[in-house]
Design a protein around this motif. Structure first.
Motif, PDB file in Angstrom:
ATOM      1  N   PRO A  45       0.403  35.325 -61.219  1.00  0.00           N
ATOM      2  CA  PRO A  45      -0.863  36.076 -61.174  1.00  0.00           C
ATOM      3  C   PRO A  45      -1.059  36.784 -59.824  1.00  0.00           C
ATOM      4  O   PRO A  45      -1.558  37.913 -59.793  1.00  0.00           O
ATOM      5  N   GLU A  46      -0.643  36.142 -58.728  1.00  0.00           N
ATOM      6  CA  GLU A  46      -0.797  36.754 -57.396  1.00  0.00           C
ATOM      7  C   GLU A  46       0.019  38.036 -57.288  1.00  0.00           C
ATOM      8  O   GLU A  46      -0.459  39.059 -56.807  1.00  0.00           O
TER       9      GLU A  46
ATOM     10  N   ASN B 290       1.219  39.879 -59.777  1.00  0.00           N
ATOM     11  CA  ASN B 290       0.739  40.888 -60.710  1.00  0.00           C
ATOM     12  C   ASN B 290      -0.495  41.601 -60.148  1.00  0.00           C
ATOM     13  O   ASN B 290      -0.603  42.824 -60.235  1.00  0.00           O
ATOM     14  N   ALA B 291      -1.400  40.839 -59.534  1.00  0.00           N
ATOM     15  CA  ALA B 291      -2.606  41.441 -58.937  1.00  0.00           C
ATOM     16  C   ALA B 291      -2.230  42.379 -57.796  1.00  0.00           C
ATOM     17  O   ALA B 291      -2.792  43.473 -57.674  1.00  0.00           O
ATOM     18  N   MET B 292      -1.262  41.972 -56.977  1.00  0.00           N
ATOM     19  CA  MET B 292      -0.821  42.820 -55.867  1.00  0.00           C
ATOM     20  C   MET B 292      -0.200  44.113 -56.408  1.00  0.00           C
ATOM     21  O   MET B 292      -0.502  45.206 -55.927  1.00  0.00           O
TER      22      MET B 292
ATOM     23  N   ARG C 119      -0.766  45.489 -59.318  1.00  0.00           N
ATOM     24  CA  ARG C 119      -1.839  46.271 -59.953  1.00  0.00           C
ATOM     25  C   ARG C 119      -2.618  47.080 -58.916  1.00  0.00           C
ATOM     26  O   ARG C 119      -3.055  48.189 -59.196  1.00  0.00           O
ATOM     27  N   SER C 120      -2.790  46.504 -57.737  1.00  0.00           N
ATOM     28  CA  SER C 120      -3.537  47.209 -56.686  1.00  0.00           C
ATOM     29  C   SER C 120      -2.766  48.424 -56.178  1.00  0.00           C
ATOM     30  O   SER C 120      -3.348  49.318 -55.575  1.00  0.00           O
TER      31      SER C 120
ATOM     32  N   LYS D 142      -3.186  44.386 -66.569  1.00  0.00           N
ATOM     33  CA  LYS D 142      -3.913  43.199 -66.097  1.00  0.00           C
ATOM     34  C   LYS D 142      -3.393  41.943 -66.781  1.00  0.00           C
ATOM     35  O   LYS D 142      -3.213  40.905 -66.145  1.00  0.00           O
ATOM     36  N   ASN D 143      -3.170  42.012 -68.084  1.00  0.00           N
ATOM     37  CA  ASN D 143      -2.667  40.867 -68.849  1.00  0.00           C
ATOM     38  C   ASN D 143      -1.203  41.077 -69.227  1.00  0.00           C
ATOM     39  O   ASN D 143      -0.793  40.848 -70.357  1.00  0.00           O
TER      40      ASN D 143
END
Length: 148
Positions: free
Chosen positions: A78-79, A81-83, A85-86, A93-94
Motif C-alpha cells: 500500500p505504501e 502504491n500510494a507513492m 499514485r502521487s 487506487k485499488n
C-alpha cells in the motif's frame, strides 16, 4: 510445463524456473517467485496469484522469445502504491498489484504492441498497453484491455 523467466532491473535479480508440471504447481518454485516479485522498495512479499503467472507464461510462449521479461512491478505494498499514485495518473487506487494479481513487464526483443496482443490472445485477464513507458500490464482480473 510452465516456466517463468524474468529479471528485475531494480534489484538486479533474475529468476528462471518451472513452476507447474504435470498438472501441479511446484510449491518451492512459487515461493521463489513470490520473493522475486516482492515489493523491493519496502521488502514485503505476498503470494502471487498463479493465474497471473499463467497469463504471463502463456503470453511469453506466444511471443516465441527466449529473452526473459523485465519485471517493472509485481506485488506492490500500500505504501508503494500510494507513492506511485502521487507521481502518476496511471496508477489505480485499488490496483491488482496490491493483491499480487498483476505484473508490469517489458521485453527488449518485442514491441509493446506485440506483447499486448499476445497477452490479449490469452483472453484471461486485464491487459494494459503503456507505449510511452514501454511496458505491458497483465493481471488476472476481469478480461479487459486499455492503453495506447
Amino acid at each position: 510445463m510452465r516456466r517463468i523467466a524474468m529479471y528485475a532491473g531494480r534489484t538486479g535479480e533474475s529468476i528462471n524456473t518451472i513452476y507447474w508440471i504435470e498438472g501441479e504447481y511446484i510449491k518451492e518454485a512459487l515461493a521463489e517467485i513470490n520473493y522475486f516479485m516482492r515489493d523491493a522498495r519496502v521488502d514485503k512479499q505476498i503470494a502471487i496469484d498463479t493465474r497471473t503467472l499463467d497469463i504471463t507464461a502463456a503470453a511469453h510462449a506466444l511471443l516465441d522469445s527466449t529473452e526473459p521479461y523485465m519485471l517493472l512491478s509485481g506485488y506492490r505494498s500500500p505504501e508503494t502504491n500510494a507513492m506511485l499514485r502521487s507521481r502518476s495518473r496511471g496508477v489505480a487506487k485499488n490496483s491488482l498489484h496490491l493483491k499480487g494479481q498483476a505484473a508490469d513487464l517489458r521485453l527488449n526483443s518485442r514491441s509493446v504492441n506485440q506483447i499486448f496482443k499476445a497477452a490479449q490472445a490469452c483472453r484471461a485477464g486485464g491487459v494494459g498497453k503503456y507505449s510511452g513507458s514501454n511496458f505491458v500490464h497483465m493481471d488476472c482480473g476481469q478480461v479487459r484491455s486499455w492503453g495506447s
